[in-house]
Design an enzyme around this catalytic site. Structure first.
Site, PDB file in Angstrom:
ATOM      1  CG  ASP A  61      25.252  20.566  31.378  1.00  0.00           C
ATOM      2  OD1 ASP A  61      24.964  19.420  31.767  1.00  0.00           O
ATOM      3  OD2 ASP A  61      24.482  21.289  30.711  1.00  0.00           O
TER       4      ASP A  61
HETATM    5  N1  URA Z   1      20.345  22.548  32.810  1.00  0.00           N
HETATM    6  C1  URA Z   1      21.344  22.497  31.895  1.00  0.00           C
HETATM    7  O1  URA Z   1      21.089  22.568  30.703  1.00  0.00           O
HETATM    8  N2  URA Z   1      22.589  22.364  32.335  1.00  0.00           N
HETATM    9  C2  URA Z   1      22.936  22.301  33.639  1.00  0.00           C
HETATM   10  O2  URA Z   1      24.108  22.197  33.976  1.00  0.00           O
HETATM   11  C3  URA Z   1      21.881  22.363  34.578  1.00  0.00           C
HETATM   12  C4  URA Z   1      20.595  22.485  34.130  1.00  0.00           C
END
Ligand code: URA
Length: 233
Positions: A103
């Protein structure tokens, strides 16, 4: 492969610059001067020299990036900075891409490569590789919540998540290892047990461990041993 294509892929210069150099007689193939930019060469076996210096062909590139928060895991984006914007001009290639996604607000280990086959294998749903995240959470997990995470939780999809592995580090810090890569998976798993992720950093991916010497935003090429680890993951 064409000689001019090979040399421009090796970043000897732009395609037109490379053609010029070849025509000028700066390049030899197996000891013979070659002035035809379109000459077909065997990049794996022919000995190619530019101004007397041997150049060697590398087909695949593998980089470990410590992704900082604030950049998106994409190859291009109209508005946002991408992880590829962190790659220096000398290393940039059109075929590099991130293997999977973190993310925008997540930090940590992201693999960049031009090896599509390996990426495909690492991301295949049926054999998603282990990933460990350092997670700072809003409040301490109870034994029961840990047990739920370790059995699989309902994140609003057809199937429960696969069992995760939780290691407590401090009251509101855990390491969570998961074996899948569902959208926002860690955040949704913690939310499913009534908690909230305040900070997320990926520290392992398919047997690779984030190099502590890499500051957020920095990257380095994988060692041969690390590439091997990925192929065996
Ligand atoms: N899980 C998440 O919620 N975000 C990420 O970036 C990676 C795994």
């Amino acid at each position: 492969m064409r000689l001019d294509k090979l040399l421009s892929e090796l970043k000897i210069g732009s395609r037109s610059r490379v053609k010029e150099e070849i025509r000028r007689g700066s390049v030899t193939v197996n000891g013979q001067k070659e002035t035809d930019p379109g000459r077909k060469v065997d990049e794996n076996n022919d000995v190619i020299c530019v101004l007397g210096e041997r150049v060697s062909y590398q087909r695949f590139y593998y980089y470990m990036l410590n992704k900082p928060a604030g950049v998106v895991s994409a190859t291009s984006d109209q508005r946002e900075r991408t992880v590829l914007d962190l790659v220096s001009a000398g290393d940039r290639r059109d075929d590099l891409f991130p293997v999977g996604r973190l993310d925008k607000d997540t930090e940590g280990l992201l693999l960049l490569t031009n090896d599509g086959e390996l990426a495909h294998r690492l991301l295949a749903p049926r054999r998603h590789v282990d990933k460990t995240y350092y997670v700072r959470i809003a409040h301490e997990l109870s034994e029961e919540e840990v047990s739920l995470l370790e059995h699989g939780v309902d994140i609003g999809e057809e199937k429960l998540t696969l069992p995760g592995k939780v290691e407590r580090i401090a009251e509101s810090e855990i390491l969570l290892t998961i074996h899948e890569g569902r959208f926002h998976q860690v955040k949704r798993m913690l939310s499913a047990v009534g908690n909230e992720v305040l900070f997320l950093r990926r520290i392992t991916f398919g047997g690779l461990v984030l190099d502590e010497k890499l500051a957020p935003g920095a990257y380095r090429e994988l060692t041969e041993a690390e590439v091997e680890v990925l192929h065996e993951a």
